[in-house]
Design an enzyme around this catalytic site. Structure first.
Site, mmCIF file in Angstrom:
data_model
loop_
_atom_site.group_PDB
_atom_site.id
_atom_site.type_symbol
_atom_site.label_atom_id
_atom_site.label_comp_id
_atom_site.label_asym_id
_atom_site.label_seq_id
_atom_site.Cartn_x
_atom_site.Cartn_y
_atom_site.Cartn_z
ATOM 1 C CB SER A 1 54.645 26.538 -12.282
ATOM 2 O OG SER A 1 55.492 26.787 -13.379
ATOM 3 C CB SER A 2 50.213 27.612 -16.061
ATOM 4 O OG SER A 2 49.588 26.362 -16.300
ATOM 5 C CG ASN B 1 53.394 20.402 -10.013
ATOM 6 O OD1 ASN B 1 52.762 19.846 -9.126
ATOM 7 N ND2 ASN B 1 52.813 21.227 -10.882
ATOM 8 C CB SER C 1 49.871 10.918 -6.075
ATOM 9 O OG SER C 1 48.508 10.726 -5.737
ATOM 10 C CE1 TYR D 1 48.407 11.590 -11.254
ATOM 11 C CE2 TYR D 1 47.688 10.565 -9.203
ATOM 12 C CZ TYR D 1 48.199 11.656 -9.890
ATOM 13 O OH TYR D 1 48.515 12.804 -9.208
ATOM 14 C CB SER E 1 52.856 7.626 -13.595
ATOM 15 O OG SER E 1 51.844 8.341 -12.904
ATOM 16 C CE LYS E 2 51.824 12.116 -10.023
ATOM 17 N NZ LYS E 2 52.694 13.312 -10.174
ATOM 18 C CB ILE F 1 45.517 18.962 -3.152
ATOM 19 C CG1 ILE F 1 46.489 18.083 -2.343
ATOM 20 C CG2 ILE F 1 45.870 20.445 -2.993
ATOM 21 C CD1 ILE F 1 46.522 18.341 -0.857
#
Length: 240
Positions: free
Chosen positions: A10-11, A87, A139, A152, A155-156, A185
């Site tokens: 969340s950074s 996330n 995703s 990816y 994993s999703k 996004i």
């Protein structure tokens, strides 16, 4: 009673927007970062200015022992979270014939094992608390695949299967578990790709915003969404 939400990764990006959006809607926030503490401190300052409680946890979600230690220490000191947004994630794109072992392992260990490493220390205290919300970020790649992203996408897609099982195990404890599956996004990654290269794959002919993802997650944390669990909800402009 104040409700606290942990958001991993969340950074910046979607995680940052989720943290700010949830804080605006009354939640206290536990930010998470791995290496970029300075960026997390910037988000912390924004949330503090809203008058909400906020703190930062720093650990590598792919490091099971480290994640467990930090999370259990935080729970012991501050109590269990009302909700968790899983996330944190990475990409390491390559065609399958050219993919290096490390590219596969890093993405699976961060994205899929990170789901386990984050939630495993948390789930029993949440069950004992008999309430909670869990949202995991999947995703569009986990739903329909994407060239050059076999690691990816795997994993999703794995996260979707995990969510659909976990929701059945904790539903009677008043805990909901859902997936949000973003499409393209606005982010550091999409900013590097010319829009002309990807617009034909998006029926709405535009890139989504982190706020459009955050608003859905906020709804899933609301009382109005108490009967929604085990779902995969896409935010992708019609890609699937």
């Amino acid at each position: 009673m104040d409700k606290t939400v942990l958001i991993t990764g969340s950074s910046r990006g979607i995680g940052k927007e989720v943290a700010i959006y949830l804080a605006k809607n009354g939640f206290d926030i536990v930010l998470h970062c791995n290496k970029n503490k300075e960026k997390a401190l910037e988000v912390q300052k924004i949330i503090e200015q809203m008058g909400k409680k906020v703190r930062i946890l720093q650990f590598d979600v792919s490091n099971r022992a480290q994640a467990k230690k930090v999370l259990l220490e935080d729970i012991e000191k501050n109590g269990i979270y009302y909700g968790v947004v899983v996330n944190a994630g990475i990409t390491a794109d390559n065609s399958f014939p050219a993919m290096e072992d490390d590219e596969w392992d890093r993405v699976i260990n961060t994205n899929l094992n990170g789901f386990y490493n984050t939630l495993r220390p948390i789930i029993l205290p949440m069950i004992q608390n008999r309430q909670g919300r869990i949202v995991a970020l999947s995703s569009v790649s986990g739903l329909i695949g994407n060239r050059g992203q076999i690691n990816y996408s795997a994993s999703k897609a794995g996260i979707i299967g995990a969510v659909k099982t976990l929701c059945r195990e904790v539903a009677k404890r008043n805990i909901t578990v859902n997936c949000v599956a973003p499409g393209v996004i606005e982010s550091d990654m999409t900013n590097e790709v010319p829009f002309e290269m990807i617009k034909d794959s998006i029926p709405m002919r535009r890139i989504g915003t982190p706020k459009e993802v955050a608003s859905l997650i906020n709804y899933l944390f609301s009382e109005d969404a108490a009967y929604i669990t085990g779902q995969v909800i896409s935010v992708n402009g019609g890609m699937c």
